[in-house]
Structures are given as structure tokens and as C-alpha cells.
Enzyme design. Structure first.
Site, PDB file in Angstrom:
ATOM      1  N   HIS A 391       0.828  -1.208   0.000  1.00 16.85           N
ATOM      2  CA  HIS A 391       0.000   0.000   0.000  1.00 16.85           C
ATOM      3  C   HIS A 391       0.866   1.262   0.000  1.00 16.85           C
ATOM      4  O   HIS A 391       0.709   2.139  -0.862  1.00 16.85           O
ATOM      5  CB  HIS A 391      -0.897  -0.037   1.243  1.00 16.85           C
ATOM      6  CG  HIS A 391      -1.827   1.124   1.377  1.00 16.85           C
ATOM      7  ND1 HIS A 391      -3.170   1.034   1.095  1.00 16.85           N
ATOM      8  CD2 HIS A 391      -1.626   2.402   1.788  1.00 16.85           C
ATOM      9  CE1 HIS A 391      -3.749   2.210   1.312  1.00 16.85           C
ATOM     10  NE2 HIS A 391      -2.826   3.055   1.733  1.00 16.85           N
ATOM     11  N   GLU A 392       1.788   1.351   0.949  1.00  9.14           N
ATOM     12  CA  GLU A 392       2.582   2.574   1.091  1.00  9.14           C
ATOM     13  C   GLU A 392       3.566   2.757  -0.060  1.00  9.14           C
ATOM     14  O   GLU A 392       3.854   3.887  -0.459  1.00  9.14           O
ATOM     15  CB  GLU A 392       3.304   2.585   2.442  1.00  9.14           C
ATOM     16  CG  GLU A 392       2.385   2.551   3.656  1.00  9.14           C
ATOM     17  CD  GLU A 392       1.338   3.657   3.682  1.00  9.14           C
ATOM     18  OE1 GLU A 392       1.522   4.681   2.991  1.00  9.14           O
ATOM     19  OE2 GLU A 392       0.333   3.500   4.378  1.00  9.14           O
ATOM     20  N   HIS A 395       1.774   4.511  -2.814  1.00  7.00           N
ATOM     21  CA  HIS A 395       1.832   5.961  -2.600  1.00  7.00           C
ATOM     22  C   HIS A 395       3.201   6.511  -3.019  1.00  7.00           C
ATOM     23  O   HIS A 395       3.303   7.544  -3.680  1.00  7.00           O
ATOM     24  CB  HIS A 395       1.634   6.290  -1.118  1.00  7.00           C
ATOM     25  CG  HIS A 395       0.220   6.203  -0.639  1.00  7.00           C
ATOM     26  ND1 HIS A 395      -0.835   6.791  -1.294  1.00  7.00           N
ATOM     27  CD2 HIS A 395      -0.308   5.608   0.467  1.00  7.00           C
ATOM     28  CE1 HIS A 395      -1.953   6.562  -0.623  1.00  7.00           C
ATOM     29  NE2 HIS A 395      -1.655   5.847   0.447  1.00  7.00           N
ATOM     30  N   HIS A 398       3.722   6.645  -6.743  1.00 10.88           N
ATOM     31  CA  HIS A 398       2.868   7.720  -7.256  1.00 10.88           C
ATOM     32  C   HIS A 398       3.570   9.067  -7.069  1.00 10.88           C
ATOM     33  O   HIS A 398       3.649   9.891  -8.007  1.00 10.88           O
ATOM     34  CB  HIS A 398       1.533   7.689  -6.501  1.00 10.88           C
ATOM     35  CG  HIS A 398       0.472   8.561  -7.085  1.00 10.88           C
ATOM     36  ND1 HIS A 398      -0.777   8.665  -6.522  1.00 10.88           N
ATOM     37  CD2 HIS A 398       0.458   9.387  -8.165  1.00 10.88           C
ATOM     38  CE1 HIS A 398      -1.517   9.502  -7.241  1.00 10.88           C
ATOM     39  NE2 HIS A 398      -0.780   9.958  -8.235  1.00 10.88           N
TER      40      HIS A 398
END
Length: 600
Positions: A391-392, A395, A398
Site C-alpha cells: 500500500h505505502e 503511494h 505515485h
């Protein structure tokens, strides 16, 4: 208490598991030098007052100066805040963060003339400027957005007052963070053998995931009995947060706090209401899941502290950090070599602060610093933490793309699209794990985990969003926020979202008190919308391959160069309709049936 259960001090953590904070500044002295430079820019900013409409060259010079300040400020903020989060009780970095808050306020005050002056320039003059100075066209989108929100822009004097109030308005979040992360201590939990287990923000979820029901209940009661002691204080903090949102909305002539918050990121208010309505219309799927959980756990009564433990017995998966990195890397191979290269760079160059230590801020996040992203984890050897890593890093990548591709002014993407990037990684990891096991029990365990992602992200975050909307509406309507009235509201929402096949324990009414996201201004709904979009995009990537990946990378590279709804449309998902939410919840329903069949 076992020695292995004690939380380490920061100096006891191996360097390879700490983020490379000195990639930003070699030491505090270097930070102070940049701080002094940015502070000196305040007079430079003020020198432009009354001059922005003079010429194309002057306006362009002002914007490029702002870009330079923004780049410096990015480093200042990331160094101070990352060092503070390593140990929230360290007074040095707490003081640094406080100085930054003052500096932000001073810069906002100094530049309060900017928006009114730009809006005073006629559109004909601006068109003339763009022709005279081609480089100025980079800022045209920013200027167009200012004109779009012109009715919510105040006079120069009023904008100055709003800027001066900025630092004061950070108080509810700052006070809550220090109180919850650094001040609060929880009683040890006790397992069925009488052993003690330390309860912290980092250990709480692993404890309530335990197969030992006595331990789960003990940890649950430890957490909420502690928050219960301070419920009135925390309610006062949350009330202050809500009041400052109402003040800002009314000062800027918005009809609600929701409109004020979503308008900043070009998200229609209808998206928020579509989410809540779609989840309400599909509530039966949650009730169905609760019934299945109760049946498979063979419980006469299912309690709130039974929701996180895996349904599938004797299949606990222990994954150390190195194995988690390997699995995440393999699962993201459909994203192509370029994406994988960025991921490996992050793994090999200490972008990540891995383990919990005494005083470290709880939870997990990615901070998109321009030097490179920084990822905070509190890793335990659980499946959940493996997914948190995926998940991180979603980020982080991105942020990497946006910072690399976009001009400074458009590089900071909005949260609405951020949660798509992170959750798409999680969805690809789940598909990889399911594909690479033939063990029915393990497959059932993974499907159960997948179902929990739907429950905690789509349903639970929507419940949070509904709660946040309600408390802000209370303040807007002149009703006071008290611990008792919002606890009752929160309890009733749990009844609505979980149904009649679970005992909604009285302690759960205090869960609102431990959720830091309620201080982030309508943040939580984006987890649910982002999850819905990510499920759709991950399936497109696996089905279509490179064409879908190319569109997705284009989306990741977009920063805030278009509205979030438009950016997602280019990737193939239309979040202006409830369809992605309904489609995701249909998958949730299918997974419930699949788990039921596997377990039978």
C-alpha cells in the site's frame, strides 16, 4: 512479559531498517540554513505586492520564486516531520515542527495579496501575458483554477486574516497527535494463559487478530477503557476541529464544510453522497459476511473484538519483512520493468522506516519528498503488514512519478487519487497470492483477508465518512459536540453497518476517539472511493496488460494537472457515478460465496 514483546528504543533498531533521513539534510545545521533562507524570502514575497499585474515578466518571476521556495520548503517539512515521527517525544524536532508552522503562517500572511491581485488582472491582459512570455503558460491552469473559485476568494485584508489564523487552526490535530501518540499509555492485555502483552497503537491490531479470544477481548477493553477515561477531553479536541472547518467554510461563502473541503480538490459533493448511498444500498452484503463469520468461527455470539481475527483456523501466515518485500516485488511484475525498478530502488536505498520503536508515531504512511519518498511502517510479521508495505509503496511510486514528470506547481496530487495508487498495489498482491497457492485452507485464509479489506476499507471507511459528515453537520446546525452525543451516534452507526448478527459491544462507541483521520478534513471517504477505483484498475491491468499499464502510469504521472475525476477517467474509471462502488461490492458478495463454499 516476554522480552521479545518489549518495544525497542530508537537506537536499538538496525540502521538498514531506518529510513535514510540524511538524504534530505546531512544534519540539523543544514536544515537551519535552509530555514533561514526561506525565512529571508518573506521580504522578497512582499516586494511583489501591487506589482503582479505589471507585466508578464513580473508575474512569471513571482511564480518561479514560489517554486524555488516550495522545493526548499518540501525538504524542511519532510526532515522536521520525519525526525519528529521517529520519536514524538523528542523536543528538538517538536520545536522544529513548531517553527515550521510559524513560518508557514508568515509566508501565507506575506503572500495573502497573491490571489486577489491575480483575480484583478483582466482575462484579456492575461492572454496578452501568455503570448509575451511563453513560459508563463505553465501556470495558466493554476490561474484558471483561481478564477473558477473567485466567489470564494476574499479581499486582500480578509485573506491576510485567514492566513494568520492558519497556525492556530492546526491546534486540534497537533494536540490530538501528541496526546494520543506520546501521552497515552494502555494497560497490558492478558492472554488465556495469564501472560501479559504490551498494548500500543502498533501492537493493538496484531493482538485483536490473535486466535486467543481472551487476549482479543482483553486488548479491546484495554484500548477503549483508556480512551474512555479521556473521552471528554478528546471530544473537545474534535469539537474544535469541527468548529474551525465551519468557520473556514462560512468565511469563504460555502454552503457547507463538505462543499468547502471537496471544492479544493475539484471533487463534486455528489461523489461523497453517492458513496454513502451505494454502501447503504448494499448493506445486506455486510450482514451476509457477518453471518458467515459467526458461522465459521462457531460462536454463539460474535463480538466486535472477533472481527479482525482470521476466520480460517490454524493458517496464520507469518511473513518477515524480507519475505514481504519479495512477495510485493513479484506481485507487481504486471506493472512492467520501469515500475519495478523504482520499487527496487526504494527497497535498496532505505526509503522505508520499518519497525516500531518507543515514541515512534503509530500507523503507516508515505511522504512524497522531492529527494525521494519516505515510508513509515510499524512492521509486524503479519499478512496485514505485508499489504501495508504494498500500500505505502504504491503511494511512494505515485509521488515519485508526479514529482519527476510534473512542474513543481502541479506535482502534489490530491488525496482522492492517492488512495487509488496504494490500493491498486494491494489488489495486485492479493491476486498474486491467490494465484500462487493450491492449498484450499490457505486460499480460504487469503479470501478472508480480501473480504476484510472490503469490510475495513469500503464499509468501515464509509461509516467513518458518514460519522464525520454528521458531526460537522451538528456544528453547522449549532449543536454542541460532546462525548456522550457523538458516542451514541457512533454506536448507532455500528448497529446500522454490522446488523443484528453481532453483539455491538458498548466499548465500540468510543472508537471515534482513536481515529486520527477525523482531524484531516473529510479525508476518510477517499479510502473507500479509492478502493473501488483500484479494484477496477487492477483487473484492467491483469486483463489488458501493457495498454492498461501505460494508461495507469499516465495517471500516476498526472499530479494535479487535471481534476481527479478526469485523471481517473483517462485510466478507465468514472468515479462520478456509483458504478465502480457497486461493482466492487458485487465482487465482495462473490468472495463471500467463494469462502463459504471452500470452507464447506
Amino acid at each position: 512479559m516476554n522480552e521479545t514483546e518489549k518495544i525497542k528504543e530508537r537506537h536499538e533498531i538496525e540502521e538498514q531498517y531506518k529510513w535514510a533521513i540524511h538524504d534530505i539534510y546531512a544534519d540539523d545545521n543544514a536544515w537551519n540554513a535552509d530555514y533561514d533562507f526561506v525565512k529571508s524570502c518573506i521580504d522578497k514575497i512582499k516586494a511583489y505586492k501591487g506589482k503582479l499585474g505589471e507585466s508578464a515578466e513580473t508575474l512569471y518571476s513571482y511564480f518561479t520564486m514560489n517554486d524555488e521556495i516550495s522545493v526548499k520548503f518540501d525538504s524542511l517539512v519532510n526532515y522536521a516531520h520525519r525526525r519528529h515521527d521517529e520519536d514524538t517525544a523528542n523536543p528538538v524536532y517538536l520545536e522544529m515542527s513548531g517553527r515550521l508552522s510559524s513560518l508557514i503562517s508568515d509566508i501565507s500572511d506575506a503572500s495573502s495579496f497573491e490571489v486577489p491581485e491575480i483575480l484583478a488582472i483582466s482575462k484579456e491582459t492575461l492572454e496578452k501575458f501568455y503570448k509575451e512570455k511563453e513560459e508563463l503558460s505553465v501556470y495558466k491552469l493554476y490561474i484558471d483554477r483561481l478564477f473558477k473559485r473567485q466567489e470564494h476568494t476574499l479581499s486582500e485584508a480578509e485573506e491576510r486574516i485567514m492566513a494568520l489564523a492558519g497556525q492556530m487552526q492546526e491546534a486540534p490535530d497537533n494536540i490530538y497527535s501528541v496526546f494520543s501518540d506520546a501521552e497515552m499509555k494502555f494497560d497490558d492485555a492478558t492472554d488465556s494463559q495469564g501472560n501479559k502483552h504490551q498494548v500500543t497503537h502498533g501492537t493493538y491490531i496484531p493482538l485483536v487478530q490473535s486466535s486467543d479470544r481472551v487476549l482479543r477481548e482483553s486488548a479491546f477493553k484495554s484500548m477503549y477503557s483508556t480512551y474512555g477515561k479521556y473521552k471528554n477531553t478528546i471530544a473537545a479536541m474534535l469539537s474544535a476541529q469541527s468548529k474551525q472547518l465551519v468557520f473556514n467554510a462560512r468565511a469563504r461563502k460555502y454552503d457547507s464544510t463538505l462543499h468547502a473541503s471537496l471544492d479544493r480538490t475539484d471533487v463534486p459533493v455528489s461523489v461523497y453522497h453517492n458513496l454513502i448511498d451505494a454502501v447503504h444500498n448494499n448493506m445486506e452484503y455486510m450482514y451476509k459476511y457477518v453471518r458467515l463469520r459467526k458461522k465459521l468461527m462457531k460462536l454463539d455470539e460474535l463480538h466486535m473484538y472477533d472481527l479482525y481475527t482470521p476466520i480460517v483456523e490454524n493458517c496464520d501466515i507469518e511473513i518477515d519483512f524480507e519475505q514481504a518485500k519479495k512477495n510485493v516485488y513479484e506481485s507487481l511484475k504486471p506493472m512492467g520493468e520501469e515500475y519495478l525498478g523504482i520499487l527496487k530502488t526504494g527497497f535498496d536505498n532505505r526509503w522505508i522506516d520499518v519497525y516500531e520503536n518507543v515514541g515512534k508515531t503509530s500507523g503507516a504512511y508515505s511522504a512524497g519528498a522531492r529527494v525521494h519518498p519516505f515510508v513509515l511502517l510499524n512492521h509486524k510479521n503479519t499478512l496485514n503488514c505485508e499489504f501495508t508495505l504494498a500500500h505505502e509503496m504504491g503511494h511512494a511510486i505515485h509521488s515519485y512519478y508526479s514529482n519527476k514528470i510534473q512542474p513543481v506547481i502541479y506535482s502534489d496530487y490530491v488525496i482522492f487519487v492517492a488512495e487509488v495508487a496504494s490500493t491498486c498495489n494491494e489488489a495486485l498482491l492479493m491476486e498474486y497470492l491467490l494465484k500462487n497457492t493450491d492449498d484450499k485452507l490457505q486460499k480460504a485464509y487469503l479470501i478472508n483477508y480480501f473480504l476484510e479489506q472490503f469490510r475495513t476499507t469500503l464499509y468501515r471507511q464509509t461509516m467513518f465518512a458518514e460519522f464525520e459528515l454528521k458531526i460537522n453537520e451538528m456544528t453547522e446546525n449549532g449543536e454542541g459536540i460532546t462525548a456522550d452525543n457523538i458516542s451514541k451516534m457512533y454506536y448507532d452507526l455500528n448497529k446500522l453497518y454490522f446488523g443484528d448478527d453481532i453483539v455491538v459491544d458498548d466499548d465500540i462507541k468510543l472508537e471515534w476517539a482513536r481515529i486520527p483521520h477525523f482531524y484531516y478534513d473529510y479525508y476518510v471517504y477517499q479510502y473507500a472511493t479509492g478502493y473501488s477505483a483500484a479494484i477496477a484498475l487492477s483487473r484492467k491491468i491483469l486483463k489488458e496488460g501493457k495498454p492498461a499499464v501505460d494508461k495507469y502510469i499516465e495517471f500516476l504521472s498526472g499530479g494535479c494537472s487535471a481534476s481527479p475525476i478526469e485523471l481517473l477517467k483517462t485510466a478507465g474509471v468514472d468515479m462520478s457515478t456509483p458504478k465502480p462502488i457497486n461493482d466492487a461490492l458485487e465482487i465482495f458478495n462473490e468472495l463471500i460465496d467463494e469462502l463459504d463454499e471452500l470452507m464447506n
